[in-house]
Every structure is written in structure tokens, then in C-alpha cells.
Design a protein around this motif. Structure first.
Motif, PDB file in Angstrom:
ATOM      1  N   UNK A  60       0.845  -1.206   0.000  1.00  0.00           N
ATOM      2  CA  UNK A  60       0.000   0.000   0.000  1.00  0.00           C
ATOM      3  C   UNK A  60       0.877   1.252   0.000  1.00  0.00           C
ATOM      4  N   UNK A  61       1.914   1.243   0.840  1.00  0.00           N
ATOM      5  CA  UNK A  61       2.824   2.399   0.889  1.00  0.00           C
ATOM      6  C   UNK A  61       3.513   2.598  -0.457  1.00  0.00           C
ATOM      7  N   UNK A  62       3.951   1.514  -1.084  1.00  0.00           N
ATOM      8  CA  UNK A  62       4.607   1.583  -2.399  1.00  0.00           C
ATOM      9  C   UNK A  62       3.654   2.133  -3.457  1.00  0.00           C
ATOM     10  N   UNK A  63       2.423   1.630  -3.474  1.00  0.00           N
ATOM     11  CA  UNK A  63       1.426   2.096  -4.440  1.00  0.00           C
ATOM     12  C   UNK A  63       1.133   3.577  -4.232  1.00  0.00           C
ATOM     13  N   UNK A  64       0.870   3.957  -2.980  1.00  0.00           N
ATOM     14  CA  UNK A  64       0.511   5.353  -2.695  1.00  0.00           C
ATOM     15  C   UNK A  64       1.642   6.312  -3.060  1.00  0.00           C
ATOM     16  N   UNK A  65       2.883   5.888  -2.798  1.00  0.00           N
ATOM     17  CA  UNK A  65       4.024   6.765  -3.067  1.00  0.00           C
ATOM     18  C   UNK A  65       4.290   6.937  -4.552  1.00  0.00           C
ATOM     19  N   UNK A  66       3.738   6.059  -5.379  1.00  0.00           N
ATOM     20  CA  UNK A  66       4.003   6.130  -6.813  1.00  0.00           C
ATOM     21  C   UNK A  66       2.783   6.565  -7.619  1.00  0.00           C
ATOM     22  N   UNK A  67       1.699   6.960  -6.953  1.00  0.00           N
ATOM     23  CA  UNK A  67       0.493   7.399  -7.683  1.00  0.00           C
ATOM     24  C   UNK A  67       0.739   8.761  -8.340  1.00  0.00           C
ATOM     25  N   UNK A  68       0.142   8.914  -9.497  1.00  0.00           N
ATOM     26  CA  UNK A  68       0.225  10.191 -10.223  1.00  0.00           C
ATOM     27  C   UNK A  68      -1.180  10.662 -10.570  1.00  0.00           C
ATOM     28  N   UNK A  69      -1.248  11.833 -11.151  1.00  0.00           N
ATOM     29  CA  UNK A  69      -2.523  12.433 -11.544  1.00  0.00           C
ATOM     30  C   UNK A  69      -3.456  12.619 -10.353  1.00  0.00           C
ATOM     31  N   UNK A  70      -2.886  12.965  -9.188  1.00  0.00           N
ATOM     32  CA  UNK A  70      -3.691  13.246  -7.998  1.00  0.00           C
ATOM     33  C   UNK A  70      -4.288  14.645  -8.139  1.00  0.00           C
TER      34      UNK A  70
END
Length: 813
Positions: A60-70
Motif C-alpha cells: 500500500x505504501x509503495x502504491x501510494x508513493x508512486x500514484x500520479x494524476x492526484x
């Protein structure tokens, strides 16, 4: 050794490690702690705070840290804390497979083809679709791991041997599966198709081919073998790679940081957590807009901390254990495993090559989750018996062949906040508490860690979730990895081929950072790479590098940074002193801290099984002659045919119960019946099987139960009532509902007179199955090792006893 209370982490005295730089491009653990402390309620709360650093939490931490287009955001501020080491619980104790769920495909088909299809067709079809969708998703996630993360994974062929054309009673309780030997080739081709045939193709192996490729198989009655492929990995390393990837991408993530309680606003919403750094002993607060619990089978323990009223939450997550034993590598080919899909109790049994050894592992058995990996002796015996069905008569699996044994728990979950009539998920569950605002995720499988992370973030963030990019990102170590990397290591550093292959499979392209720490061996070959222990490719440089990768304790190294404890518990004991020396150098431990950390590691290592069986519950497992002889040969280290005092002292220490000189002399005199100063095999076996020893042990434990009874009977009435049972749970810091107390009392009160006498209490402790955990709580918390020593002083004819308790079986023996 006493186990920590159910749901609690393994006790750790803060070693106050000095700061060590992180791997290249990644902050140190100390820097991560400083960053976690910087969040405030008003100015800089995190967007996402994850509690739990297993595969799902780190994912979850890895996914959240790499999200774009927020929307209206340059990216998410992400934090993740784990109360132990990364992968210290469920995520390091799997069967090491990235498997796509052949078992679930079979169980879904059996359910679809049952009478329920006629009596309740809509629900039956929906359930089948749900299960089938889960299997399909597992295939896609397996494809992602094996294709994208090649530095961490490999394919392993698995053999299904068939000894008859028709099986009865049929697997999964459905008549159609009685024809599985005939249908297997088609079933496995369909299984391949679910991965779009991107996996190596399944195939048929004739009896003659089986004799060549899997010579350990029994030649009798085999008709043919079906072979299919699953993914395999070093589970703890994959978890650490996910956590370090999150750190590399900007997440503030740290191990050995425990959430102690929630921070609430005036409306009862959780806006942050109070946390403790278990390495420094410092406490601080972390604030976040969204908090996600990813505690695996311990999730309910976390959920209790989101209750402002202090009340217990309704249970949502149940543990399901899988026990494993490790055998020497010669029991299977180095590149082929075996599946027993029709064991005596209906569970799957895997028999797999891994890290030069052979893992034998079972699928789920429901029970309460525990922190320590102790495997029940009955499970070890069952696996040994099941494995022998398929092995050649020339290969007998002896109890002394078990190099290590452990047990892991995965979470089975339901949604406690679902509306009435809502569908129960057969896969992972995501649920948000409407009062506290906290979301938890539980269930699922190792294979689907990435999908679970994506799903929970999409739900928590809603229309502000942005784009998930994890399908396109290499995990830590993927950059710079290629198939010839091990050859380059050998050519440049002169390390052995075995060590080079291991390092590349573990660290991928980051391997150069490890070998830069290698020291000369002083030999002509290999020139570099001093091994921690003979027979295993782990080197001292890995210990130093692991300290940069947030390893904080000796047990971190022995269990997860290397896999020594999982592969060979005795080898882990042998490596422990040198690991302690290196960590003391790297982390700045003084003599007292080093001694304390060694003691802590010894306690943890004692929970792994090994060649010498520990008793199940407190009751001793009195061995058959052949098992007793195996035990004798193992103690007789020098092969002299006799046991001397030093060998007896060493085995007591390895069993986790070191003897004083007085105890050692008394015990040795008792066994050495002919008084010649050495213990023969005959004397040892006679002592093991002596009825007087058995009776003395039983008397001792009846006395132990009496002492527990007296501790609970605070008014000295000679009887126990419900209030006293409730009071003892409060004294021990455990939570039992009034309903649970009434149930326990009813089970104890056999004569139904409204009070529990001493003999009723002893009988309950001795015979009753207790699924509530009450008996385990009493045993773990109220009796210590001092009574063991007292018993040995009183009569030296018994066995030193490793204290271990489970929820079933005989308590007293």
C-alpha cells in the motif's frame, strides 16, 4: 520459553542502535523516524498512514508513493509503520509460492456442480463467479510478478503423481473429482490458459520419465504424472524489496514502530496515532487524513485501538495456520516439486525445492494466530507420514531429518460493517469503520499483494485516487539485474558460484553494494565472501548491508535477511554469535546490549522446530525406540557411541533450557545407570521411555495446575467463580467478554453446581479443547521457567521442558 500474549509482538528491550546510512538513494531508518515525527495535526498530516509492514501494508505504501494524476496535488504524503521487522509475521512464513490457486479453482467447480445449483442457483452461480474471478486475478498477478520482477522470482514445475485411475473417496467431496487422474491434463491446460499461456506449459510425464527426472518417487503403482508450473520466491526478501521500493519512492516507512493507541477528534474520528519506536524507546505522534490497518491475522487487535470507548470490536479476522518442515535437499530434485492434492485430511500438501533444501507445507488450518513460529509436533508427524506415501522405499523420512519447522498464519476475513444481507467476500476484505473513519484490509494471498494495495487505495481515496502505476515499476533490485550478473561477480571478486548465485537472486542489481563490503577469506578460492556457516551461501557482508536495510536485531538477520532459521535451526544457532559480533560493530552495541540481544535471539530461535522434537502442549512426547535412537545420535555429536556431560549440556541449551552444573550432574547420574561416566544408547533409550519419569513429569504439571488454581482463587474459598475468572483476565491484561467467561465457566463446571473445584479445573486444563485462548493465557502468563528448575532440582530423572501451549490437546499429559 514463554510466548508473548496472543496478538502481541515478541518482547524487545530497546537496543538504542546508532544511525547507519541507508542503501544508495534511500534514507536511513533513523532519518525515517525523524520524518515520521515531523507530521502535525494542522500543517503536515500524511495523506495515507499504513499500520503494518507485511506484503500488503508495504505494498500500500509503495502504491501510494508512486500514484500520479492526484487532483490538486503533486503526490501523496505516505507513512507506514510496522511493529516488528518487515515480513516478521505472515509474510515470511508462506510456502514460498506465488501460486494462482489451483485449489480454489477445484473447490469452486465442486460447489458449482453440487445440489445447491438446483436448490439455490442464483447464489451458487454468483459464488462460483466470485471464486473464479479471484483465481483469474491471481493468474494476472502471478504473471506480473514472474514477468516483471524476475530478480525475485522463478518458475518451479510441480508433479502430481497418479497411482490409480479412479479415486475414492473423491477429493473435495465431489464424485466428478474421482476421475481427476483422467481429467488432470485437460485441467492443467485450462489452468495455463488463465495466464494466457505465459507460464511454462503443463505436460505429462510417463512412469519411465518420472524415474529419471524425479528418482526419489516411489516406482510402485505410478500410472503417470501430470506436471504444472507455479511461481516461487523468497517471501521475506520480496517483502523487504517492496518496503525499500516504497522508501525509494518517498514513503516514510520504518520497522519496529508500534501504534500504541489512536488519536481522536471531538467527533470520535481517528486523526492520528501514538507510536513507539521500539528500538530507541521514544514515543511520538503521527497524524494522517486516512489511516489503513494492514495487520494480517492480528488486524482485530489493531481495530480495538480505534475504539474511543475502549470496547472490543466484533471479530472480523480469523487466523488460518499452515505448518512447514524443511528436509535436506536430497529428498527432491533441485528443480522440481510435488503436490499431494488428496491427503488423509483433505488439505493440500506441497513438497518443494527451495534454497537448496526441501520445504513440506500444508494449507490452511483454522486457529488463533501467534507471533512465534512454533509448529505443533502432531503437524510435523503428519507431514512426514504424508510425504512418505510418494517416496521410494529406500528414502525413509526420519524425525531427525527435519532441519527446521515453523508455522505461519494468514487472515480469513469478513466485513463487520457490511449492510445486512451483503455478500461475504471469498477474497480480501476492505472495510471502513463509519465511526472512526479507519479502514482495514485483510485476507487475500501473497500473490495478490499488489492488487490488494490498489483496491484499498482506490476505495479510501475515491475520486482523488489518481493513477496506480505499480504494474509498470520494477521493485528494489530490478534495475541492473540480468542473467549474467553472477558471472560478473565471480570474475571481479573471486567469490564462489553458489554465493554469487544466491546474492544475485536476493539483491538483484543492488548486489554490488553488498559485495563491496566483502572481506578476504584468506583462501586461494574463493578469495572473497566469508561465509557465516558452512553449507549455506550467506556471507558476513550481508549482515553489514542488512543493517543499512533497516535490520535492527539478530533475529532479523537469522530469520529474514538470511533464511538460516527457516532452513536449518541448528545452523542459525551456530551463526548467532558471529552475527551478534558484526551487528555490535555496525550498530554500536555495548557488551550489555549485545548480551541482551543474544538472549532475545536465542528465545526466538527456540520457537523453531528442528531435528529434536519438542513436546506438543506441555505434555512430553515419549518417543518410539527408533526416534529415541535418532535423538541419541543427534546428541552424540562426536559419533563416539556415548553421550558425555558436555554433549548433554549443549543439547539442553539448544532446547532453550540451559542446565546449571548442579542440575547437569544430577541428570547425568540418573541416566548413567552403570556409573561409568558416559551414557550409552541403551541407557538413554531406557531413560526416555521410563514410566517413573513419565509419572514424575505428570505429577509436576498437576502441581503447576494447582498453583494456577490457587492464584485465581483470590478469596481462598477452594472454588472458582465467574468473577474470579474475569478478574484474572484483567490482571493479565487480556480481554474476554462476559459471554466468553460464561462459556469457559460452563465447560469447567462439569457437575453443574455453580462453582469450579480444583479437580474440575485440573481436568479442564488437562482434557478440554479451548478455542477461546483462556487456557493458553493462563499458561503463558502465570507460570515461568523457575518451576522447571525447581522440578529438576527435586528429581533429576525428567526431561527439561520447553514451555509451549496450544488451544487443543492435553495440557498436563
Amino acid at each position: 520459553m514463554e510466548a508473548p500474549p496472543v496478538g502481541e509482538p515478541f518482547p524487545l528491550k530497546p537496543p538504542k542502535n546508532r544511525e547507519v546510512v541507508g542503501p544508495k538513494g534511500i534514507p536511513s531508518r533513523a532519518e525515517q523516524i525523524r520524518r515520521l515525527k515531523s507530521s502535525t495535526k494542522d500543517s503536515e498530516p500524511y495523506d495515507i498512514l499504513v499500520i503494518g509492514g507485511g506484503a500488503t501494508g508495504a505494498g500500500i505504501a509503495f502504491d501510494a508513493a508512486t500514484r500520479t494524476d492526484i487532483p490538486n496535488n503533486n503526490g501523496l504524503r505516505v507513512a507506514c509503520i510496522e511493529r516488528g521487522d518487515f515480513a516478521s509475521e505472515t509474510s515470511s512464513r508462506s510456502t514460498k509460492l506465488i501460486w494462482a490457486g489451483i485449489k480454489y479453482l477445484a473447490s469452486a467447480s465442486a460447489a458449482l456442480l453440487s445440489w445447491d445449483l438446483l436448490t439455490n442457483p442464483i447464489t451458487t452461480v454468483k459464488d462460483f463467479y466470485s471464486e473464479f474471478s479471484m483465481v483469474f486475478n491471481c493468474h494476472q498477478e502471478r504473471k506480473y510478478m514472474l514477468d516483471k520482477q524476475r530478480h525475485l522470482t522463478n518458475w518451479v514445475p510441480i508433479v502430481c503423481p497418479f497411482t490409480e485411475w479412479n479415486i475414492w473417496p473423491p477429493p473435495f467431496g465431489h464424485p466428478i473429482f474421482s476421475f481427476f487422474p483422467v481429467l488432470a491434463p485437460a485441467v492443467f491446460k485450462f489452468y495455463d490458459a488463465l495466464s494466457q499461456f505465459t507460464c511454462p506449459p503443463s505436460y505429462i510425464m510417463t512412469k519411465k520419465e518420472a524415474r529419471t527426472k524425479f528418482p526419489q518417487l516411489s516406482e510402485q503403482d505410478i500410472k503417470y504424472c501430470a506436471v504444472f508450473y507455479e511461481g516461487q520466491h523468497n517471501d521475506s526478501r520480496t517483502n523487504i524489496a517492496i518496503a525499500l521500493s516504497a522508501a525509494e519512492k518517498g514513503a516514510h516507512i520504518a520497522n519496529y514502530v508500534e501504534m500504541t493507541e489512536g488519536i481522536f477528534d471531538e467527533n470520535g474520528k481517528v486523526v492520528g496515532v501514538k507510536a513507539e519506536d521500539r528500538i530507541s524507546g521514544e514515543t511520538f505522534e503521527i497524524y494522517a487524513k486516512h489511516i489503513i490497518f494492514a495487520g494480517g491475522p492480528f488486524t482485530d487487535k489493531l481495530r480495538n485501538k480505534e475504539q474511543k470507548t475502549g470496547e472490543s470490536v466484533p471479530p472480523a479476522v480469523q487466523g488460518a495456520s499452515g505448518s512447514h518442515i524443511v528436509l535436506p535437499g536430497y529428498f527432491a530434485p533441485k528443480d522440481m516439486g510435488l503436490l499431494d492434492y488428496n491427503t488423509s485430511d483433505g488439505r493440500f500438501l506441497f513438497f518443494l525445492p527451495w534454497q537448496g533444501s526441501v520445504i513440506v507445507g500444508t494449507t490452511d488450518k483454522k486457529c488463533d494466530a501467534e507471533t512465534l513460529p512454533y509448529p505443533p509436533e502432531e503437524e510435523i508427524q503428519w507431514m512426514m507420514k504424508e510425504v512418505e506415501k510418494y517416496l521410494s522405499n529406500d528414502l525413509k523420512v526420519r524425525r531427525s531429518d527435519v532441519l527446521s519447522a515453523w508455522r505461519g498464519w494468514r487472515p480469513l476475513a469478513l466485513d463487520p460493517h457490511a449492510p445486512p444481507g451483503g455478500q461475504v467476500s471469498r477474497d480480501h476484505v476492505i472495510s471502513t469503520n463509519p465511526t472512526s473513519g479507519v479502514t482495514f484490509i485483510a485476507g487475500g494471498k501473497w500473490t495478490t499483494w499488489r492488487e490488494m494495495a490498489e483496491d484499498v487505495l482506490d476505495k479510501v481515496l475515491g475520486d482523488k485516487a489518481g493513477k496506480c502505476n505499480t504494474l509498470d515499476i520494477l521493485l528494489h533490485g530490478g534495475e541492473g539485474y540480468h542473467k549474467s550478473l553472477s558471472i560478473q561477480l565471480i570474475q571481479k571478486y573471486g567469490i564462489s558460484e553458489e554465493v554469487a548465485e544466491h546474492l544475485v537472486r536476493t539483491y538483484g542489481g543492488r548486489v554490488w553494494e553488498v559485495v563491496e563490503k566483502c572481506k578476504p577469506t584468506g583462501k586461494q578460492w574463493p578469495r572473497y565472501g566469508v561465509q557465516l556457516v558452512d553449507g549455506y551461501p550467506y556471507i558476513e557482508a550481508e549482515v553489514r548491508f542488512a543493517c543499512q536495510e533497516y535490520a535492527c536485531t539478530i533475529e532479523d538477520i537469522l530469520s529474514r535477511r538470511t533464511r538460516l532459521a527457516f532452513l536449518n535451526s541448528e545452523a542459525a544457532w551456530e551463526a548467532l554469535p558471529r552475527v551478534a559480533e558484526i551487528m555490535a560493530e555496525e550498530l554500536g552495541w555495548n557488551k550489555a546490549t549485545k548480551k541482551e540481544q543474544i538472549k532475545c535471539a536465542e528465545k526466538y530461535l527456540a520457537a523453531y522446530g528442528g531435528r529434536i522434537p519438542y513436546e506438543d502442549d506441555i505434555a512430553l512426547r515419549f518417543l518410539a525406540y527408533e526416534d529415541a535412537m535418532d535423538m541419541f545420535r543427534d546428541i552424540d555429536r562426536d559419533g563416539s557411541g556415548f553421550i558425555d556431560p558436555q554433549e548433554l549440556k549443549e543439547i539442553a541449551t539448544r532446547l532453550g533450557n540451559p542446565l546449571s552444573d548442579k542440575q547437569l550432574k544430577a541428570l547425568f547420574r540418573t541416566i548413567d545407570t552403570d556409573k561409568n561416566g558416559k551414557i550409552s544408547a541403551e541407557e538413554f533409550v531406557a531413560w526416555i521411555q521410563d514410566e517413573q519419569s513419565k509419572n514424575d513429569v505428570k505429577k509436576y504439571f498437576h502441581a503447576t495446575a494447582t498453583k494456577i488454581f490457587e492464584d485465581i482463587d483470590t478469596d481462598g474459598s477452594g472454588f472458582l467463580d465467574k468473577e474470579e475468572l474475569k478478574a484474572v483476565t484483567i490482571r493479565l491484561g487480556e480481554v474476554f467478554t462476559d459471554k466468553e467467561i460464561s462459556k469457559i465457566f460452563k465447560a469447567m463446571d462439569k457437575n453443574k453446581d455453580g462453582k469450579v473445584g480444583l479437580q474440575e479445573f485440573i481436568n479442564w486444563m488437562d482434557k478440554e479443547n479451548d478455542k477461546t485462548g483462556f487456557r493458553k493465557m493462563l499458561a503463558n502468563n502465570m507460570q515461568g521457567a523457575n518451576m522447571q528448575s525447581a522440578w529438576l532440582d527435586e528429581r533429576a530423572s525428567g526431561v527439561t521442558i520447553k514451555r509451549k501451549y496450544t488451544n487443543s490437546g492435553s495440557f498436563l499429559g
